[in-house]
Design a protein around this motif. Structure first.
Motif, PDB file in Angstrom:
ATOM      1  N   LEU A  58      -1.633 -10.315   7.380  1.00  0.00           N
ATOM      2  CA  LEU A  58      -1.358  -8.717   7.898  1.00  0.00           C
ATOM      3  C   LEU A  58      -2.207  -8.442   8.788  1.00  0.00           C
ATOM      4  O   LEU A  58      -1.914  -7.187   9.237  1.00  0.00           O
ATOM      5  CB  LEU A  58      -1.442  -8.016   6.349  1.00  0.00           C
ATOM      6  CG  LEU A  58      -0.298  -8.275   5.462  1.00  0.00           C
ATOM      7  CD1 LEU A  58      -0.347  -7.500   4.174  1.00  0.00           C
ATOM      8  CD2 LEU A  58       1.095  -8.288   6.238  1.00  0.00           C
ATOM      9  N   GLU A  59      -3.392  -8.872   9.177  1.00  0.00           N
ATOM     10  CA  GLU A  59      -4.476  -8.606   9.952  1.00  0.00           C
ATOM     11  C   GLU A  59      -4.375  -9.189  11.230  1.00  0.00           C
ATOM     12  O   GLU A  59      -5.279  -9.576  12.010  1.00  0.00           O
ATOM     13  CB  GLU A  59      -5.796  -8.419   9.411  1.00  0.00           C
ATOM     14  CG  GLU A  59      -6.056  -7.494   8.468  1.00  0.00           C
ATOM     15  CD  GLU A  59      -7.444  -7.789   7.614  1.00  0.00           C
ATOM     16  OE1 GLU A  59      -7.792  -6.666   7.357  1.00  0.00           O
ATOM     17  OE2 GLU A  59      -8.151  -8.843   7.509  1.00  0.00           O
ATOM     18  N   ASN A  63      -0.782  -5.815  14.513  1.00  0.00           N
ATOM     19  CA  ASN A  63      -0.814  -4.734  13.132  1.00  0.00           C
ATOM     20  C   ASN A  63      -2.059  -3.888  13.031  1.00  0.00           C
ATOM     21  O   ASN A  63      -3.179  -3.914  13.531  1.00  0.00           O
ATOM     22  CB  ASN A  63      -1.085  -5.907  12.091  1.00  0.00           C
ATOM     23  CG  ASN A  63       0.484  -6.686  12.026  1.00  0.00           C
ATOM     24  OD1 ASN A  63       1.166  -6.584  12.672  1.00  0.00           O
ATOM     25  ND2 ASN A  63       0.244  -7.627  10.934  1.00  0.00           N
ATOM     26  N   PRO A  64      -1.677  -2.862  12.481  1.00  0.00           N
ATOM     27  CA  PRO A  64      -2.821  -1.776  12.202  1.00  0.00           C
ATOM     28  C   PRO A  64      -4.115  -2.347  11.328  1.00  0.00           C
ATOM     29  O   PRO A  64      -3.770  -3.099  10.499  1.00  0.00           O
ATOM     30  CB  PRO A  64      -2.057  -0.580  11.384  1.00  0.00           C
ATOM     31  CG  PRO A  64      -0.658  -0.979  11.137  1.00  0.00           C
ATOM     32  CD  PRO A  64      -0.406  -2.338  12.114  1.00  0.00           C
ATOM     33  N   PRO A  65      -5.265  -1.879  11.630  1.00  0.00           N
ATOM     34  CA  PRO A  65      -6.516  -2.724  10.949  1.00  0.00           C
ATOM     35  C   PRO A  65      -6.247  -2.119   9.494  1.00  0.00           C
ATOM     36  O   PRO A  65      -6.103  -0.647   9.513  1.00  0.00           O
ATOM     37  CB  PRO A  65      -7.588  -2.094  11.737  1.00  0.00           C
ATOM     38  CG  PRO A  65      -6.962  -0.853  12.472  1.00  0.00           C
ATOM     39  CD  PRO A  65      -5.614  -1.032  12.834  1.00  0.00           C
ATOM     40  N   LEU A  66      -6.260  -2.767   8.498  1.00  0.00           N
ATOM     41  CA  LEU A  66      -6.445  -2.312   7.161  1.00  0.00           C
ATOM     42  C   LEU A  66      -7.409  -1.745   6.531  1.00  0.00           C
ATOM     43  O   LEU A  66      -8.607  -2.564   7.064  1.00  0.00           O
ATOM     44  CB  LEU A  66      -5.671  -3.367   6.162  1.00  0.00           C
ATOM     45  CG  LEU A  66      -4.257  -3.964   6.486  1.00  0.00           C
ATOM     46  CD1 LEU A  66      -4.044  -5.077   5.601  1.00  0.00           C
ATOM     47  CD2 LEU A  66      -3.238  -2.785   6.416  1.00  0.00           C
ATOM     48  N   THR A  67      -7.732  -0.940   5.847  1.00  0.00           N
ATOM     49  CA  THR A  67      -8.899  -0.375   5.465  1.00  0.00           C
ATOM     50  C   THR A  67      -8.927  -0.511   3.877  1.00  0.00           C
ATOM     51  O   THR A  67      -9.698  -1.432   3.456  1.00  0.00           O
ATOM     52  CB  THR A  67      -9.135   1.241   5.608  1.00  0.00           C
ATOM     53  OG1 THR A  67      -8.088   2.057   5.116  1.00  0.00           O
ATOM     54  CG2 THR A  67      -9.294   1.439   7.292  1.00  0.00           C
ATOM     55  N   THR A  68      -8.475   0.501   3.063  1.00  0.00           N
ATOM     56  CA  THR A  68      -8.318   0.387   1.496  1.00  0.00           C
ATOM     57  C   THR A  68      -6.897  -0.036   1.124  1.00  0.00           C
ATOM     58  O   THR A  68      -6.112   1.278   1.170  1.00  0.00           O
ATOM     59  CB  THR A  68      -9.110   1.397   1.044  1.00  0.00           C
ATOM     60  OG1 THR A  68     -10.316   1.560   1.364  1.00  0.00           O
ATOM     61  CG2 THR A  68      -9.210   1.340  -0.790  1.00  0.00           C
ATOM     62  N   ILE A  69      -6.631  -0.796   0.565  1.00  0.00           N
ATOM     63  CA  ILE A  69      -5.374  -1.114   0.131  1.00  0.00           C
ATOM     64  C   ILE A  69      -5.187  -0.566  -1.350  1.00  0.00           C
ATOM     65  O   ILE A  69      -5.783  -0.903  -2.395  1.00  0.00           O
ATOM     66  CB  ILE A  69      -4.889  -2.638   0.222  1.00  0.00           C
ATOM     67  CG1 ILE A  69      -5.126  -3.048   1.589  1.00  0.00           C
ATOM     68  CG2 ILE A  69      -3.569  -2.811  -0.404  1.00  0.00           C
ATOM     69  CD1 ILE A  69      -4.663  -4.674   1.490  1.00  0.00           C
ATOM     70  N   GLN A  70      -4.040   0.518  -1.479  1.00  0.00           N
ATOM     71  CA  GLN A  70      -3.895   1.186  -2.896  1.00  0.00           C
ATOM     72  C   GLN A  70      -2.800   0.436  -3.642  1.00  0.00           C
ATOM     73  O   GLN A  70      -3.116   0.290  -4.695  1.00  0.00           O
ATOM     74  CB  GLN A  70      -3.593   2.602  -2.619  1.00  0.00           C
ATOM     75  CG  GLN A  70      -4.677   3.485  -1.883  1.00  0.00           C
ATOM     76  CD  GLN A  70      -5.708   3.663  -3.022  1.00  0.00           C
ATOM     77  OE1 GLN A  70      -6.733   3.180  -2.736  1.00  0.00           O
ATOM     78  NE2 GLN A  70      -5.509   4.213  -4.139  1.00  0.00           N
ATOM     79  N   LEU A  82       0.548  -0.152   0.825  1.00  0.00           N
ATOM     80  CA  LEU A  82      -0.099   1.362   0.789  1.00  0.00           C
ATOM     81  C   LEU A  82      -1.540   1.397   1.371  1.00  0.00           C
ATOM     82  O   LEU A  82      -2.229   0.971   0.295  1.00  0.00           O
ATOM     83  CB  LEU A  82      -0.005   2.165  -0.366  1.00  0.00           C
ATOM     84  CG  LEU A  82      -0.167   3.625  -0.720  1.00  0.00           C
ATOM     85  CD1 LEU A  82       0.737   4.261   0.463  1.00  0.00           C
ATOM     86  CD2 LEU A  82       0.297   4.312  -1.928  1.00  0.00           C
ATOM     87  N   ASP A  83      -1.944   2.002   2.492  1.00  0.00           N
ATOM     88  CA  ASP A  83      -3.287   1.641   2.862  1.00  0.00           C
ATOM     89  C   ASP A  83      -3.937   3.201   2.921  1.00  0.00           C
ATOM     90  O   ASP A  83      -3.343   4.289   3.236  1.00  0.00           O
ATOM     91  CB  ASP A  83      -3.314   1.136   4.228  1.00  0.00           C
ATOM     92  CG  ASP A  83      -4.633   1.183   4.953  1.00  0.00           C
ATOM     93  OD1 ASP A  83      -5.362   0.122   4.455  1.00  0.00           O
ATOM     94  OD2 ASP A  83      -5.075   1.978   5.605  1.00  0.00           O
ATOM     95  N   ARG A  84      -5.041   3.396   2.329  1.00  0.00           N
ATOM     96  CA  ARG A  84      -5.807   4.773   2.076  1.00  0.00           C
ATOM     97  C   ARG A  84      -5.665   5.402   3.688  1.00  0.00           C
ATOM     98  O   ARG A  84      -5.520   6.603   3.541  1.00  0.00           O
ATOM     99  CB  ARG A  84      -7.255   4.600   1.608  1.00  0.00           C
ATOM    100  CG  ARG A  84      -7.859   5.659   1.479  1.00  0.00           C
ATOM    101  CD  ARG A  84      -7.588   6.634   0.466  1.00  0.00           C
ATOM    102  NE  ARG A  84      -7.477   6.402  -0.805  1.00  0.00           N
ATOM    103  CZ  ARG A  84      -8.468   6.178  -1.860  1.00  0.00           C
ATOM    104  NH1 ARG A  84      -9.709   6.976  -1.517  1.00  0.00           N
ATOM    105  NH2 ARG A  84      -8.282   5.905  -3.077  1.00  0.00           N
ATOM    106  N   LYS A  85      -6.183   4.825   4.804  1.00  0.00           N
ATOM    107  CA  LYS A  85      -6.296   5.405   6.093  1.00  0.00           C
ATOM    108  C   LYS A  85      -4.847   5.483   6.845  1.00  0.00           C
ATOM    109  O   LYS A  85      -4.545   6.700   7.209  1.00  0.00           O
ATOM    110  CB  LYS A  85      -7.295   4.476   6.963  1.00  0.00           C
ATOM    111  CG  LYS A  85      -7.540   5.213   8.368  1.00  0.00           C
ATOM    112  CD  LYS A  85      -8.378   4.563   9.007  1.00  0.00           C
ATOM    113  CE  LYS A  85      -8.528   5.213  10.428  1.00  0.00           C
ATOM    114  NZ  LYS A  85      -9.390   4.285  11.015  1.00  0.00           N
ATOM    115  N   HIS A  86      -3.931   4.398   6.842  1.00  0.00           N
ATOM    116  CA  HIS A  86      -2.921   4.509   7.422  1.00  0.00           C
ATOM    117  C   HIS A  86      -1.527   4.765   6.789  1.00  0.00           C
ATOM    118  O   HIS A  86      -0.460   5.097   7.377  1.00  0.00           O
ATOM    119  CB  HIS A  86      -2.566   3.182   8.182  1.00  0.00           C
ATOM    120  CG  HIS A  86      -3.652   2.707   9.137  1.00  0.00           C
ATOM    121  ND1 HIS A  86      -3.960   3.215  10.190  1.00  0.00           N
ATOM    122  CD2 HIS A  86      -4.524   1.587   8.624  1.00  0.00           C
ATOM    123  CE1 HIS A  86      -4.951   2.547  10.893  1.00  0.00           C
ATOM    124  NE2 HIS A  86      -5.600   1.899   9.873  1.00  0.00           N
TER     125      HIS A  86
END
Length: 167
Positions: A58-59, A63-70, A82-86
């Protein structure tokens, strides 16, 4: 009794001294390991419409850079992450980014701190629990805003089904 405080102190000290003499607990790695072999997954694949893969990147570029996956939810054609930032991100089954659903903000069609996703493909709806705003926001699977709940008592952190009810 003539010396109750002295006796109580002596018993307390002796109990605390014995607490340190126990052997440390060693957890077995086998209790924390779940092993799923590819053969197990391949036995179920014949009924599904997608092919089995070991990993989905996914990276990848674009693709948008992933931060914290919820939270992560799989549909028959897409992966919702569901990503905390995006916020809520939609990918195809190969890991290609398709779209963002909703956006961060304080409006009725926005979310501040999304914590969980619930997906209902039959009704074409994705629900997002917003911990900060204490609401549940709904979108269709194409990303269009449907509605937002009123403030709920407590902070929503997950969804689960109990019988016919979604809690």
């Amino acid at each position: 009794m003539k010396y109750p405080k002295v006796i109580y102190l002596f018993l307390s000290v002796s109990l605390f001294q014995n607490c340190n003499q126990k052997e440390p607990f060693e957890a077995s790695n086998a209790l924390h390991t779940i092993e799923i072999k590819k053969d197990f997954l391949l036995n179920q694949v014949n009924e599904l419409k997608f092919k089995a893969t070991d990993t989905i990147d996914l990276e990848r570029p674009g693709n948008p850079p992933l931060t914290t996956i919820q939270d992560v939810v799989f549909s028959t054609e897409s992966i919702f992450l569901l990503d905390r930032k995006h916020g809520l991100l939609k990918y195809d089954d190969a890991g290609n980014f398709l779209q963002s659903i909703g956006k961060k903000g304080e409006g009725p069609d926005e979310y501040l701190m999304p914590t969980a996703i619930y997906l209902n493909e039959v009704e074409n709806v994705a629900l997002i629990a917003d911990w900060e705003k204490m609401v549940v926001t709904s979108y269709d699977l194409e990303g269009n805003f449907i509605a937002s709940s009123g403030k709920i008592p407590g902070r929503p952190i997950s969804f689960y089904k109990e019988g016919d009810n979604l809690l």
